[in-house]
Design an enzyme around this catalytic site. Structure first.
Site, PDB file in Angstrom:
ATOM      1  N   VAL A 120     -76.954  19.140  68.705  1.00 29.25           N
ATOM      2  CA  VAL A 120     -76.266  19.824  69.816  1.00 29.25           C
ATOM      3  C   VAL A 120     -74.760  19.982  69.574  1.00 29.25           C
ATOM      4  O   VAL A 120     -74.061  20.556  70.408  1.00 29.25           O
ATOM      5  CB  VAL A 120     -76.539  19.151  71.190  1.00 29.25           C
ATOM      6  CG1 VAL A 120     -78.021  19.169  71.503  1.00 29.25           C
ATOM      7  CG2 VAL A 120     -75.986  17.729  71.255  1.00 29.25           C
ATOM      8  N   ARG A 121     -74.281  19.517  68.443  1.00 31.46           N
ATOM      9  CA  ARG A 121     -72.884  19.809  68.081  1.00 31.46           C
ATOM     10  C   ARG A 121     -72.712  21.286  67.731  1.00 31.46           C
ATOM     11  O   ARG A 121     -71.606  21.804  67.720  1.00 31.46           O
ATOM     12  CB  ARG A 121     -72.444  18.939  66.882  1.00 31.46           C
ATOM     13  CG  ARG A 121     -72.360  17.457  67.169  1.00 31.46           C
ATOM     14  CD  ARG A 121     -71.276  17.117  68.168  1.00 31.46           C
ATOM     15  NE  ARG A 121     -69.958  17.590  67.781  1.00 31.46           N
ATOM     16  CZ  ARG A 121     -69.134  16.983  66.927  1.00 31.46           C
ATOM     17  NH1 ARG A 121     -69.490  15.837  66.373  1.00 31.46           N
ATOM     18  NH2 ARG A 121     -67.951  17.492  66.630  1.00 31.46           N
ATOM     19  N   HIS A 122     -73.834  21.951  67.392  1.00 30.06           N
ATOM     20  CA  HIS A 122     -73.757  23.392  67.109  1.00 30.06           C
ATOM     21  C   HIS A 122     -73.649  24.125  68.434  1.00 30.06           C
ATOM     22  O   HIS A 122     -74.536  24.020  69.290  1.00 30.06           O
ATOM     23  CB  HIS A 122     -74.988  23.846  66.313  1.00 30.06           C
ATOM     24  CG  HIS A 122     -74.986  23.296  64.923  1.00 30.06           C
ATOM     25  ND1 HIS A 122     -74.217  23.834  63.921  1.00 30.06           N
ATOM     26  CD2 HIS A 122     -75.597  22.222  64.399  1.00 30.06           C
ATOM     27  CE1 HIS A 122     -74.377  23.136  62.816  1.00 30.06           C
ATOM     28  NE2 HIS A 122     -75.212  22.144  63.078  1.00 30.06           N
ATOM     29  N   GLN A 130     -83.090  19.861  77.027  1.00 28.12           N
ATOM     30  CA  GLN A 130     -83.647  18.642  76.444  1.00 28.12           C
ATOM     31  C   GLN A 130     -84.257  17.746  77.508  1.00 28.12           C
ATOM     32  O   GLN A 130     -83.781  17.722  78.650  1.00 28.12           O
ATOM     33  CB  GLN A 130     -82.529  17.872  75.713  1.00 28.12           C
ATOM     34  CG  GLN A 130     -83.019  16.632  75.003  1.00 28.12           C
ATOM     35  CD  GLN A 130     -82.017  16.095  74.025  1.00 28.12           C
ATOM     36  OE1 GLN A 130     -80.820  16.121  74.289  1.00 28.12           O
ATOM     37  NE2 GLN A 130     -82.483  15.602  72.900  1.00 28.12           N
ATOM     38  N   GLN A 133     -83.832  11.632  80.092  1.00 35.41           N
ATOM     39  CA  GLN A 133     -84.250  10.224  80.147  1.00 35.41           C
ATOM     40  C   GLN A 133     -84.002   9.638  81.534  1.00 35.41           C
ATOM     41  O   GLN A 133     -84.398   8.516  81.808  1.00 35.41           O
ATOM     42  CB  GLN A 133     -83.505   9.420  79.081  1.00 35.41           C
ATOM     43  CG  GLN A 133     -83.950   9.736  77.673  1.00 35.41           C
ATOM     44  CD  GLN A 133     -83.235   8.898  76.641  1.00 35.41           C
ATOM     45  OE1 GLN A 133     -82.155   8.362  76.892  1.00 35.41           O
ATOM     46  NE2 GLN A 133     -83.819   8.775  75.468  1.00 35.41           N
ATOM     47  N   ASN A 224     -79.392  32.670  67.945  1.00 42.83           N
ATOM     48  CA  ASN A 224     -79.493  33.956  67.259  1.00 42.83           C
ATOM     49  C   ASN A 224     -79.539  33.721  65.748  1.00 42.83           C
ATOM     50  O   ASN A 224     -79.287  32.604  65.265  1.00 42.83           O
ATOM     51  CB  ASN A 224     -78.369  34.897  67.704  1.00 42.83           C
ATOM     52  CG  ASN A 224     -77.006  34.402  67.300  1.00 42.83           C
ATOM     53  OD1 ASN A 224     -76.746  34.157  66.123  1.00 42.83           O
ATOM     54  ND2 ASN A 224     -76.103  34.253  68.272  1.00 42.83           N
ATOM     55  N   ARG A 235     -77.406  21.973  57.884  1.00 35.62           N
ATOM     56  CA  ARG A 235     -78.332  20.864  58.121  1.00 35.62           C
ATOM     57  C   ARG A 235     -79.456  20.778  57.096  1.00 35.62           C
ATOM     58  O   ARG A 235     -80.223  19.813  57.101  1.00 35.62           O
ATOM     59  CB  ARG A 235     -78.910  20.972  59.540  1.00 35.62           C
ATOM     60  CG  ARG A 235     -77.845  21.003  60.617  1.00 35.62           C
ATOM     61  CD  ARG A 235     -76.937  19.800  60.547  1.00 35.62           C
ATOM     62  NE  ARG A 235     -75.938  19.805  61.608  1.00 35.62           N
ATOM     63  CZ  ARG A 235     -75.167  18.769  61.910  1.00 35.62           C
ATOM     64  NH1 ARG A 235     -75.275  17.643  61.215  1.00 35.62           N
ATOM     65  NH2 ARG A 235     -74.269  18.849  62.862  1.00 35.62           N
TER      66      ARG A 235
HETATM   67  C1  LIG Z   1     -73.218  16.575  56.701  1.00 31.87           C
HETATM   68  C2  LIG Z   1     -72.506  16.596  58.021  1.00 31.87           C
HETATM   69  C3  LIG Z   1     -71.752  15.507  58.405  1.00 31.87           C
HETATM   70  C4  LIG Z   1     -71.071  15.498  59.632  1.00 31.87           C
HETATM   71  N1  LIG Z   1     -70.347  14.392  59.983  1.00 31.87           N
HETATM   72  C5  LIG Z   1     -69.706  14.366  61.187  1.00 31.87           C
HETATM   73  C6  LIG Z   1     -68.943  13.226  61.611  1.00 31.87           C
HETATM   74  O1  LIG Z   1     -68.836  12.245  60.897  1.00 31.87           O
HETATM   75  N2  LIG Z   1     -68.346  13.263  62.815  1.00 31.87           N
HETATM   76  C7  LIG Z   1     -68.425  14.366  63.639  1.00 31.87           C
HETATM   77  O2  LIG Z   1     -67.847  14.346  64.723  1.00 31.87           O
HETATM   78  N3  LIG Z   1     -69.138  15.432  63.262  1.00 31.87           N
HETATM   79  C8  LIG Z   1     -69.769  15.474  62.089  1.00 31.87           C
HETATM   80  N4  LIG Z   1     -70.511  16.580  61.731  1.00 31.87           N
HETATM   81  C9  LIG Z   1     -70.623  17.689  62.685  1.00 31.87           C
HETATM   82  C10 LIG Z   1     -69.696  18.854  62.315  1.00 31.87           C
HETATM   83  O3  LIG Z   1     -68.340  18.459  62.317  1.00 31.87           O
HETATM   84  C11 LIG Z   1     -69.897  20.007  63.326  1.00 31.87           C
HETATM   85  O4  LIG Z   1     -69.525  19.586  64.603  1.00 31.87           O
HETATM   86  C12 LIG Z   1     -71.327  20.489  63.372  1.00 31.87           C
HETATM   87  O5  LIG Z   1     -71.874  20.628  62.084  1.00 31.87           O
HETATM   88  C13 LIG Z   1     -71.362  21.845  64.111  1.00 31.87           C
HETATM   89  O6  LIG Z   1     -70.968  22.864  63.212  1.00 31.87           O
HETATM   90  P1  LIG Z   1     -69.822  23.905  63.517  1.00 31.87           P
HETATM   91  O7  LIG Z   1     -68.545  23.231  63.831  1.00 31.87           O
HETATM   92  O8  LIG Z   1     -69.806  24.839  62.342  1.00 31.87           O
HETATM   93  O9  LIG Z   1     -70.223  24.554  64.894  1.00 31.87           O
HETATM   94  P2  LIG Z   1     -71.102  25.791  65.371  1.00 31.87           P
HETATM   95  O10 LIG Z   1     -71.099  25.730  66.834  1.00 31.87           O
HETATM   96  O11 LIG Z   1     -72.429  25.796  64.680  1.00 31.87           O
HETATM   97  O12 LIG Z   1     -70.254  27.045  65.002  1.00 31.87           O
HETATM   98  C14 LIG Z   1     -70.516  27.974  63.974  1.00 31.87           C
HETATM   99  C15 LIG Z   1     -69.187  28.516  63.503  1.00 31.87           C
HETATM  100  O13 LIG Z   1     -68.547  29.222  64.574  1.00 31.87           O
HETATM  101  C16 LIG Z   1     -67.129  28.983  64.512  1.00 31.87           C
HETATM  102  N5  LIG Z   1     -66.722  28.247  65.726  1.00 31.87           N
HETATM  103  C17 LIG Z   1     -67.520  27.601  66.616  1.00 31.87           C
HETATM  104  N6  LIG Z   1     -66.813  27.078  67.604  1.00 31.87           N
HETATM  105  C18 LIG Z   1     -65.526  27.387  67.354  1.00 31.87           C
HETATM  106  C19 LIG Z   1     -64.313  27.095  68.014  1.00 31.87           C
HETATM  107  N7  LIG Z   1     -64.282  26.391  69.139  1.00 31.87           N
HETATM  108  N8  LIG Z   1     -63.181  27.551  67.482  1.00 31.87           N
HETATM  109  C20 LIG Z   1     -63.188  28.272  66.331  1.00 31.87           C
HETATM  110  N9  LIG Z   1     -64.306  28.579  65.639  1.00 31.87           N
HETATM  111  C21 LIG Z   1     -65.469  28.139  66.150  1.00 31.87           C
HETATM  112  C22 LIG Z   1     -66.881  28.164  63.260  1.00 31.87           C
HETATM  113  O14 LIG Z   1     -66.627  29.026  62.178  1.00 31.87           O
HETATM  114  C23 LIG Z   1     -68.194  27.439  63.064  1.00 31.87           C
HETATM  115  O15 LIG Z   1     -68.438  27.013  61.741  1.00 31.87           O
HETATM  116  C24 LIG Z   1     -71.163  16.624  60.499  1.00 31.87           C
HETATM  117  C25 LIG Z   1     -71.929  17.719  60.095  1.00 31.87           C
HETATM  118  C26 LIG Z   1     -72.601  17.721  58.886  1.00 31.87           C
HETATM  119  C27 LIG Z   1     -73.427  18.922  58.495  1.00 31.87           C
END
Ligand SMILES: Cc1cc2nc3c(=O)[nH]c(=O)nc-3n(C[C@H](O)[C@H](O)[C@H](O)COP(=O)(O)OP(=O)(O)OC[C@H]3O[C@@H](n4cnc5c(N)ncnc54)[C@H](O)[C@@H]3O)c2cc1C
Length: 285
Positions: A120-122, A130, A133, A224, A235
């Protein structure tokens, strides 16, 4: 019928349910119907555009959206028999916004709470619903066994013992909290009786604090194509952890079955430790 990858539910000797792998069920894809474009296209002199047999719904939608940008509806346009070449050019030129038109919804189950916390970080292009609980109790309580435990008898045994213990502690704690609440208000009015489910929710929201990261956390995810591709890249990569990579591969398999063209540049490869990772040829479109 939309594609799915099922996951078997197993039980410990004491009856605690658990799963060893993610289940991925496609529940929605675009329902593209271009026939309504006839008047628009005819007025512009492109009356033959719709004679080209449509490829998959997602590709048709994204291809039309991309072709609108340059009004590429004439005879020299890339025909649908070469849709992969067209989508390949979109990916190559990073014109990813046209991929945002096509959305796919998947139910993911057999995934742990720690996995969904990362998922859900994406944010961009994703929607989530979801299991709560706070509302849902022991009847739906299941666990997910990490891949690392599955072929190690000691780790597997410890896992089974742990989830049995957690389940019974969770049930005991919920019952104790409900009992305490009843003692506080022994005689309930009809109105209060109706509020019982609200009260049980209050007990569950306390009891859930003892549930571990390996608790199953089913989730419905809509995204999308641009967003799904980004998810698969991040991932499915060798840097992602093993449970997440297994999920990414299954998500890719299900999406690819619905639309082979939009995901054609992605492949799976075996790593030296025997696990798999995804390779996305066109990165961050
Ligand atoms: C191997 C791995 C290890 C990780 N380890 C950690 C960790 O230790 N701690 C932690 O906190 N997180 C960690 N993460 C999570 C990571 O930092 C991202 O939060 C997560 O992968 C979501 O991806 P995204 O930021 O590309 O967001 P998405 O929401 O998938 O966004 C897709 C793209 O849209 C653009 N975008 C989205 N939102 C914005 C915005 N607000 N401003 C500008 N551009 C934007 C960016 O280009 C982004 O790449 C990890 C991820 C991976 C894959």
């Amino acid at each position: 019928l939309l594609p799915r990858i099922d996951s078997e539910v197993l039980r410990t000797k004491n009856g605690t349910p658990y799963l060893k792998a993610p289940g991925v069920v496609a529940i929605s894809q675009p329902a593209t119907d271009l026939s309504g474009l006839a008047t628009f296209l005819e007025d512009l002199g492109y009356d033959k555009y719709l004679e080209d047999p449509m490829p998959s719904p997602g590709t048709s939608l994204c291809k039309f959206a991309g072709q609108l940008c340059y009004m590429s509806f004439g005879d020299k346009r890339t025909k649908n028999s070469e849709a992969q070449k067209y989508i390949g050019n979109i990916l190559e030129s990073k014109h990813g916004s046209v991929l945002e038109h096509a959305n796919y919804t998947l139910l993911l189950y057999g995934v742990s709470r720690s996995l969904t916390h990362e998922l859900v970080r994406h944010r961009a292009g994703f929607a989530y619903s979801q299991v709560s609980q706070r509302y849902v109790g022991e009847d739906s309580l299941r666990f997910v066994e990490r891949p690392e435990y599955q072929n190690n008898p000691e780790l597997h045994k410890a896992f089974e013992q742990r989830i049995d213990q957690i389940r019974s502690e969770y049930i005991r704690l919920t019952n104790n909290l409900v009992q305490l609440q009843r003692e506080k208000t022994p005689e309930l009015s009809i109105e209060e009786e109706q509020k019982q489910s609200e009260k049980i929710k209050k007990c569950r929201q306390v009891a859930r604090s003892i549930l571990p990261n390996e608790t199953e956390a089913p989730i419905v995810v809509t995204a999308n194509v641009r967003a799904w591709r980004h998810f698969l890249e991040m991932r499915g990569s060798l840097h992602a952890e093993s449970e997440m990579r297994i999920l990414a591969k299954r998500v890719w398999q299900v999406l690819k079955e619905m639309d082979p063209t939009l995901f054609h540049d992605i492949s799976a490869r075996q790593l030296t430790d025997g696990t798999e990772a995804l390779k996305v040829l066109h990165s961050k479109v």
